[in-house]
Design a protein around this motif. Structure first.
Motif, short mmCIF file in Angstrom:
data_model
loop_
_atom_site.label_atom_id
_atom_site.label_comp_id
_atom_site.label_asym_id
_atom_site.label_seq_id
_atom_site.Cartn_x
_atom_site.Cartn_y
_atom_site.Cartn_z
N GLU A 404 -15.84 -0.27 -0.07
CA GLU A 404 -14.86 -0.49 -1.13
C GLU A 404 -15.17 -1.70 -1.98
O GLU A 404 -15.65 -2.71 -1.49
N HIS A 440 -9.45 6.19 2.49
CA HIS A 440 -9.66 4.88 3.13
C HIS A 440 -10.21 3.86 2.14
O HIS A 440 -9.69 2.75 2.02
N GLU A 441 -11.26 4.23 1.43
CA GLU A 441 -11.92 3.24 0.56
C GLU A 441 -11.07 2.94 -0.68
O GLU A 441 -10.99 1.78 -1.10
N HIS A 444 -8.53 0.63 0.32
CA HIS A 444 -8.99 -0.76 0.41
C HIS A 444 -8.80 -1.52 -0.90
O HIS A 444 -8.82 -2.75 -0.92
N GLU A 463 -8.94 -3.67 7.63
CA GLU A 463 -9.23 -2.34 8.18
C GLU A 463 -8.04 -1.74 8.92
O GLU A 463 -7.75 -0.56 8.80
N ASN A 466 -5.16 -1.00 6.44
CA ASN A 466 -5.57 0.09 5.56
C ASN A 466 -5.64 1.42 6.33
O ASN A 466 -5.20 2.45 5.83
N TYR A 521 -9.94 -0.95 13.58
CA TYR A 521 -9.36 0.10 12.75
C TYR A 521 -8.21 0.80 13.49
O TYR A 521 -7.05 0.68 13.13
N GLN A 814 -16.56 4.35 8.24
CA GLN A 814 -15.86 3.68 7.15
C GLN A 814 -15.90 2.18 7.32
O GLN A 814 -15.84 1.67 8.42
N GLN A 815 -16.05 1.48 6.22
CA GLN A 815 -16.16 0.03 6.30
C GLN A 815 -15.11 -0.65 5.45
O GLN A 815 -14.47 -0.02 4.66
ZN LIG Z 1 -12.49 0.03 5.74
#
Ligand SMILES: [Zn+2]
Length: 815
Positions: A404, A440-441, A444, A463, A466, A521, A814-815
């Motif tokens: 993101e 998710h992104e 963010h 994380e 979110n 997460y 996912q980050q």
């Molecule tokens: Zn993330």
């Protein structure tokens, strides 16, 4: 005052277990799970208040950037000239400035590179993957990392600077006073990594079949490190895990790229007339008013575009206001679709939701990506604040994972192509993975791109929060969202992690977190889900969560600001919850150990004695010999000679006597009037009394959701708050008085408290029912003669390295 204590007569005939207060609790292993969290939180001050809100002297720095960037697509190189205007809003004089040079993580002598460790193979032996090997080769072939050309002040005078791993210090000619600004320029360049091989969050992707590239650049320029009231300069090097702690500012960026490229970037395009065709501009205007995604560049146009090679360049100009970062993607492969999103909150501007993806992403992406962008804005805004920016973009940059940046996100997931037929199919994993990662992104952009938590320190703050809202958005997309991939009920899904070995508390610095995905997460997201649905209820939770989000949008919250805001705005003491879920590795396992049933004994022998007889007959079995005698038809002497009967054959030990009656009358006589009333009432009501013993085996104290099943077939749901554990966190006994008889009790019937062992949740216990697989033993031995007779395959053209990526990614990448 005289206290009358009713005698309870046990009617279920079970031996009471050790009373709760008999459990050792003051000798060494005693823990008060409800002790004040304030003793462990930072002391409130004028910057951060005890209520969790920003204080009256809250401040944060600001950095405005203007950048001139050139992408050399053939050489895979990015060059930049940037001007930074840094505003010192702190009360401190600064003698130097720190910047982040995150590209330096790819230098062969970086802390991150030197401290990479190997993990053993499944059998415990040493191993190296193809991916690791290719990565080592790539880093050997090219010098990566930031090349600093010059650092000068506004007037072009050189400024002394020192590079420390991924950080750079610029020494100022004179201290920068509180309230003052300083402008400086940096010229830089770096080679762009092949993300597929080197790993990380950005780079380029090379498509072997079509010999084309897709660039997605982030962390690519020297960015101001954060200077804060709680940590001074954020000076933890970038090790790859802990993300970015950044300041807000305005960005003006000119991006010069090959003329056939389409560019997606943080912000708004300022010069569509220079870079888009009239058709594209018309389509874009139409899409902004559309209620479903429309193509700005069609798949056919993108396919034709990627076949050309254009040596000319074009400059795209973007402006992004009040953002904490800038990223972009550029390629001649992009299909582009867009759709306008009208926000429910009138404070929010109309948003252009857009997606950019290569033909390799079709037909999956045109169907779902932009819809997911729009859905995220609608859902997140409901629970936080109106989306403040004019665009929200999803770019397909790799096959799996996501990342993101303000107004732009890089997302994975693509369909499969059958190599022989060319037919495309996509898995449920790819479909729900794509929708999930886009939510998710884009999510963010709220956390942490607007609610600007310190990512380098606390991964969970962005994380976890979110992922929590992401799951809310999942269930508002469709019921049982993503069931193909994992259990959508987070409290049930998290238990295997929470009972696993090798855990650290959620409150652990990002780079030291073990089991990154579930720790940062899923576990915090589950904790918040439980707070919302079970502990606080939606009304209080949503109010508090929205309050936190609004207090801290465009500001920098710390964990204590979150913990305090949630309590302050809801009026619920949650110290025990934060302590248990965020500071320990305990899990939830509550054992409904036993249930005992009683009726209140009235003392009246004419009522009690017959009941006692009933219980005695029920619980005391007659001698087996006597049963067998009867079965054999044997008649006793008394049956054969009834004349032997006397008083004692007509009356048993439960026959009420006058002596008993007099004793009862005397007892009633001795009662105070109110006691007499209570006794008469108890006799009339005929209530049932239950004692439920709970043992806490996992360590976490949690509420007790109970389903009571009555003899008449009806049910009752009772929620006992977690505070029941405050005197003894290991074992408690709860008394329930009911007018109907209970025949069964179930703890956590809706699987809402993350109880790891449900086999001890029902009383009486349930039989564990499942299906048993049959198996056939198979014996395979190597037949060398037969193996030799197998036909030798012809070598295929173009067979090369595939997959084997070992980039550490979160669940779903996912980050
Ligand atoms: Zn993330």
């Amino acid at each position: 005052m005289a206290v009358v204590s009713f005698v309870l007569s046990a009617s279920m005939g079970m031996a009471p277990m050790a009373a709760a207060d008999a459990i050792e609790q003051t000798k060494g292993n005693w823990q008060d799970k409800f002790r004040q969290l304030d003793v462990d939180l930072p002391t409130p001050n004028t910057y951060r208040t005890a209520s969790g809100a920003p204080g009256h002297q809250y401040w944060q720095q600001r950095a405005d950037y203007s950048m001139d960037l050139k992408l050399d697509a053939a050489a895979k190189r990015l060059t930049g000239r940037q001007t930074v205007r840094y505003h010192n809003n702190s009360p401190d004089s600064l003698r130097y400035l720190w910047l982040q040079l995150d590209q330096n993580i790819f230098k062969d002598k970086s802390i991150a590179e030197l401290t990479r460790t190997s993990s053993p193979a499944k059998d415990g032996g040493d191993q190296i993957s193809y991916g690791t090997l290719a990565r080592v080769q790539a880093l050997k072939d090219t010098q990566y990392g930031m090349e600093i050309g010059s650092v000068t002040d506004e007037g072009g005078r050189a400024l002394p600077y020192t590079v420390v791993d991924t950080m750079m210090r610029i020494d100022l000619p004179r201290p920068l006073a509180p309230g003052a600004s300083f402008t400086f320029k940096v010229e830089w360049a770096h080679n762009i990594i092949n993300q597929d091989i080197v790993g990380g969050r950005s780079g380029y992707e090379h498509f072997r079949d079509t010999k084309t590239d897709l660039f997605f650049l982030a962390q690519f320029f020297p960015r101001m490190a954060a200077y804060t009231d709680y940590a001074g300069w954020q000076h933890k090097a970038f090790l790859g895990r802990g993300e970015f702690t950044l300041e807000f500012g305005d960005y003006d960026v000119a991006l010069t790229v090959p003329a056939d490229h389409v560019v997606s970037a943080s912000g708004e395009l300022l010069n569509p007339g220079d870079v888009l065709t009239q058709t594209q501009r018309d389509r874009l205007a139409k899409a902004a008013k559309a209620d479903q995604p429309m193509f700005v560049v069609t798949p056919e146009e993108a396919l034709a575009n990627e076949k050309e090679t254009d040596k000319a360049t074009k400059t795209w100009r973007f402006s992004a206001k009040n953002v904490r970062d800038f990223a972009f993607a550029s390629s001649n492969k992009f299909i582009w679709d867009a759709m306008g999103v009208k926000q429910d909150n009138p404070a929010g501007p109309p948003v252009l939701a857009m997606s950019f993806y290569p033909n390799e992403a079709e037909p999956l992406w045109s169907k779902y990506s932009t819809w997911a962008v729009a859905h995220t804005i609608k859902t997140y805004s409901k629970y936080s604040f109106a989306y403040p920016y004019p665009t929200a973009q999803s770019v397909n940059t790799w096959d799996g994972g996501g990342m993101e940046y303000p107004m732009i996100t890089f997302n994975g997931f693509r369909p499969n192509v059958d190599k022989k037929t060319g037919k495309r199919t996509y898995t449920a994993n790819a479909k729900y993975g794509l929708i999930g990662v886009v939510i998710h992104e884009i999510g963010h952009i709220y956390y942490p791109m607007i609610v600007n938590s310190d990512e380098r320190q606390w991964t969970w703050m962005d994380e976890g929060l979110n992922t929590f809202v992401q799951n809310v958005a999942h269930l508002e997309w469709e019921e049982n969202f993503g069931e193909h991939r994992r259990n959508p009920n987070l409290p049930a899904e998290i238990t295997s992690y929470m009972t696993s070995q090798g855990q650290v508390p959620i409150m652990t610095q990002s780079d030291s977190v073990l089991q990154f995905g579930p720790n940062s997460y899923t576990k915090p997201a589950t904790a918040l889900t439980i707070l919302r649905e079970t502990v606080m209820g939606r009304e209080l939770f949503d109010h508090a969560f929205r309050e936190y989000s609004q207090r801290w949008k465009f500001k920098r919250p710390t964990p204590s600001d979150f913990f305090r805001s949630m309590e302050d705005a809801s009026g619920i003491d949650l110290d025990w919850f934060w302590r248990g879920w965020f500071y320990t590795t305990d899990h939830v396992d509550i054992d409904l150990a036993s249930v005992r049933e009683y009726r209140i004994a009235t003392g009246n022998p004419d009522v009690e004695k017959p009941l006692q007889r009933e219980e005695y007959r029920r619980d005391t079995k007659e001698p087996l010999g006597q049963v067998h005698n009867r079965e054999q038809g044997l008649k006793t002497l008394l049956e054969r000679e009834p004349g032997l009967k006397d008083f004692y054959n007509e009356n048993d030990k439960f026959t009420p006597t006058n002596k008993d009656r007099n004793k009862f009358a005397d007892m009633v006589e001795g009662l105070e009037p109110w006691e007499r009333e209570a006794l008469a009432r108890a006799e009339k009501d005929g209530d049932w009394v239950y004692f439920l013993d709970f043992a806490n085996k996992g360590g976490l104290v949690m509420p007790l959701p109970l389903l009571l099943k009555y003899a008449d077939g009806t049910q009752e749901f009772v929620m006992i708050p977690a505070e029941i554990w405050r005197y003894n966190a290991k074992a408690v006994t709860k008394m329930l008085i009911r007018s109907k008889q209970i025949v069964g009790v179930e703890l956590d019937p809706r699987q809402e408290i993350a109880d790891a062992d449900v086999s001890n949740n029902a009383y009486p216990r349930k039989i564990a029912a499942s299906r048993l697989e049959l198996y056939k033993s198979k014996d395979e031995t190597k037949d060398l003669m037969a193996d030799m007779l197998v036909e030798l395959k012809a070598k295929k053209e173009g067979e090369g390295k595939e997959g084997a990526k070992d980039v550490p990614l979160a669940p779903g990448g996912q980050q």
